[in-house]
Design a protein around this motif. Structure first.
Motif, PDB file in Angstrom:
ATOM      1  N   UNK A   2      52.919  26.118  -7.505  1.00  0.00           N
ATOM      2  CA  UNK A   2      51.709  26.862  -6.256  1.00  0.00           C
ATOM      3  C   UNK A   2      51.438  26.332  -5.165  1.00  0.00           C
ATOM      4  N   UNK A   3      50.966  26.611  -3.767  1.00  0.00           N
ATOM      5  CA  UNK A   3      50.380  26.385  -2.798  1.00  0.00           C
ATOM      6  C   UNK A   3      49.440  24.872  -2.806  1.00  0.00           C
ATOM      7  N   UNK A   4      48.978  25.195  -4.032  1.00  0.00           N
ATOM      8  CA  UNK A   4      47.644  23.712  -4.075  1.00  0.00           C
ATOM      9  C   UNK A   4      48.269  22.341  -4.873  1.00  0.00           C
ATOM     10  N   UNK A   5      49.436  22.468  -5.243  1.00  0.00           N
ATOM     11  CA  UNK A   5      50.254  21.724  -5.983  1.00  0.00           C
ATOM     12  C   UNK A   5      50.856  21.085  -5.305  1.00  0.00           C
ATOM     13  N   UNK A   6      51.479  21.460  -3.722  1.00  0.00           N
ATOM     14  CA  UNK A   6      52.284  20.652  -2.713  1.00  0.00           C
ATOM     15  C   UNK A   6      52.474  19.402  -2.401  1.00  0.00           C
ATOM     16  N   UNK A   7      52.790  18.686  -2.779  1.00  0.00           N
ATOM     17  CA  UNK A   7      53.292  17.542  -1.969  1.00  0.00           C
ATOM     18  C   UNK A   7      54.051  17.740  -0.509  1.00  0.00           C
ATOM     19  N   UNK A   8      53.119  16.617   0.411  1.00  0.00           N
ATOM     20  CA  UNK A   8      53.738  15.697   1.718  1.00  0.00           C
ATOM     21  C   UNK A   8      55.214  16.110   1.436  1.00  0.00           C
ATOM     22  N   UNK A   9      55.744  16.492   2.149  1.00  0.00           N
ATOM     23  CA  UNK A   9      57.332  16.499   2.541  1.00  0.00           C
ATOM     24  C   UNK A   9      58.736  16.633   1.457  1.00  0.00           C
ATOM     25  N   UNK A  10      57.734  17.830   0.690  1.00  0.00           N
ATOM     26  CA  UNK A  10      58.421  18.207  -0.314  1.00  0.00           C
ATOM     27  C   UNK A  10      59.135  19.104   0.133  1.00  0.00           C
ATOM     28  N   UNK A  11      60.429  20.076  -0.583  1.00  0.00           N
ATOM     29  CA  UNK A  11      61.222  21.109  -0.090  1.00  0.00           C
ATOM     30  C   UNK A  11      59.998  21.822  -1.467  1.00  0.00           C
ATOM     31  N   UNK A  12      60.233  22.646  -1.316  1.00  0.00           N
ATOM     32  CA  UNK A  12      59.178  23.594  -2.111  1.00  0.00           C
ATOM     33  C   UNK A  12      59.620  25.388  -1.324  1.00  0.00           C
ATOM     34  N   UNK A  13      59.612  25.991  -3.134  1.00  0.00           N
ATOM     35  CA  UNK A  13      59.367  27.520  -2.377  1.00  0.00           C
ATOM     36  C   UNK A  13      58.255  27.763  -2.684  1.00  0.00           C
ATOM     37  N   UNK A  39      55.195  38.254   0.627  1.00  0.00           N
ATOM     38  CA  UNK A  39      57.220  36.760   0.341  1.00  0.00           C
ATOM     39  C   UNK A  39      57.010  36.258   0.167  1.00  0.00           C
ATOM     40  N   UNK A  40      58.019  36.032  -0.227  1.00  0.00           N
ATOM     41  CA  UNK A  40      58.575  34.142  -0.628  1.00  0.00           C
ATOM     42  C   UNK A  40      58.977  33.747   0.932  1.00  0.00           C
ATOM     43  N   UNK A  41      58.971  32.539   1.126  1.00  0.00           N
ATOM     44  CA  UNK A  41      58.743  31.411   1.482  1.00  0.00           C
ATOM     45  C   UNK A  41      59.855  30.148   1.394  1.00  0.00           C
ATOM     46  N   UNK A  42      60.671  29.367   1.565  1.00  0.00           N
ATOM     47  CA  UNK A  42      61.079  28.138   1.184  1.00  0.00           C
ATOM     48  C   UNK A  42      61.434  27.476   2.403  1.00  0.00           C
ATOM     49  N   UNK A  43      61.080  25.867   2.201  1.00  0.00           N
ATOM     50  CA  UNK A  43      62.047  25.070   3.265  1.00  0.00           C
ATOM     51  C   UNK A  43      60.670  24.059   2.507  1.00  0.00           C
ATOM     52  N   UNK A  44      60.320  22.928   4.052  1.00  0.00           N
ATOM     53  CA  UNK A  44      60.101  21.512   3.952  1.00  0.00           C
ATOM     54  C   UNK A  44      58.409  21.656   3.668  1.00  0.00           C
ATOM     55  N   UNK A  45      57.659  21.144   3.075  1.00  0.00           N
ATOM     56  CA  UNK A  45      56.267  20.883   3.670  1.00  0.00           C
ATOM     57  C   UNK A  45      55.899  19.846   4.241  1.00  0.00           C
ATOM     58  N   UNK A  46      54.453  20.103   5.397  1.00  0.00           N
ATOM     59  CA  UNK A  46      54.526  18.514   5.765  1.00  0.00           C
ATOM     60  C   UNK A  46      52.666  19.076   5.880  1.00  0.00           C
ATOM     61  N   UNK A  47      51.873  18.506   6.175  1.00  0.00           N
ATOM     62  CA  UNK A  47      50.218  18.849   6.018  1.00  0.00           C
ATOM     63  C   UNK A  47      49.629  18.335   7.357  1.00  0.00           C
ATOM     64  N   UNK A  48      49.878  19.577   7.816  1.00  0.00           N
ATOM     65  CA  UNK A  48      48.648  19.660   9.784  1.00  0.00           C
ATOM     66  C   UNK A  48      47.913  19.721   9.552  1.00  0.00           C
TER      67      UNK A  48
END
Length: 135
Positions: free
Chosen positions: A47-58, A107-116
């Motif tokens: 879930x997007x609300x649970x994403x952590x900075x610099x984590x690899x996520x789907x 859609x689904x997306x995969x990559x490294x999360x950053x907080x901008x």
């Protein structure tokens, strides 16, 4: 009418009336958010609300908007993705458009999360356009 009175009046399931009432009280946006959250769990995405900075996520969700941010040297295509919990920006540098990605696309997306600026963002994600939600 109390729940006991409803039960005696022929209600076969306790709480059915309250569930139906709650369902009728929801807005269309609340229904969409709940369905998107269920799809996220079914697909195994984070879930997007649970994403952590610099984590690899789907992540998965519905495209809310597509924006072209023209820059002097490099354009950037920004897609706002909503999964029912929060929004996330997908940014493709050097792209002006991507065929098939329009508002409403799932859609689904995969990559490294950053907080901008406090907004979760994935730059140049791998992605897969789904023909229908939840598939």
């Amino acid at each position: 009418m109390t729940s006991d009175q409803r039960s005696r009046a022929g209600g076969s399931q306790p709480g059915l009336f309250s569930r139906v009432t709650a369902r009728l009280a929801r807005t269309e946006l609340e229904f969409e958010a709940q369905e998107l959250q269920e799809d996220t769990g079914r697909i195994g995405a984070t879930p997007i609300a649970e994403l952590a900075d610099r984590s690899d996520a789907v992540v998965c969700g519905s495209v809310r908007s597509v924006t072209l941010r023209p820059r002097v040297n490099v354009p950037a295509l920004v897609v706002e993705l909503y999964d029912g919990s929060q929004t996330l920006n997908l940014v493709w540098l050097g792209r002006r458009r991507i065929g098939g990605i329009v508002p409403g696309t799932y859609l689904t997306a995969h990559g490294r999360v950053t907080f901008k600026h406090g907004v979760p963002t994935i730059f140049n994600p791998a992605y897969e356009i789904k023909p229908a939600r939840g598939h």
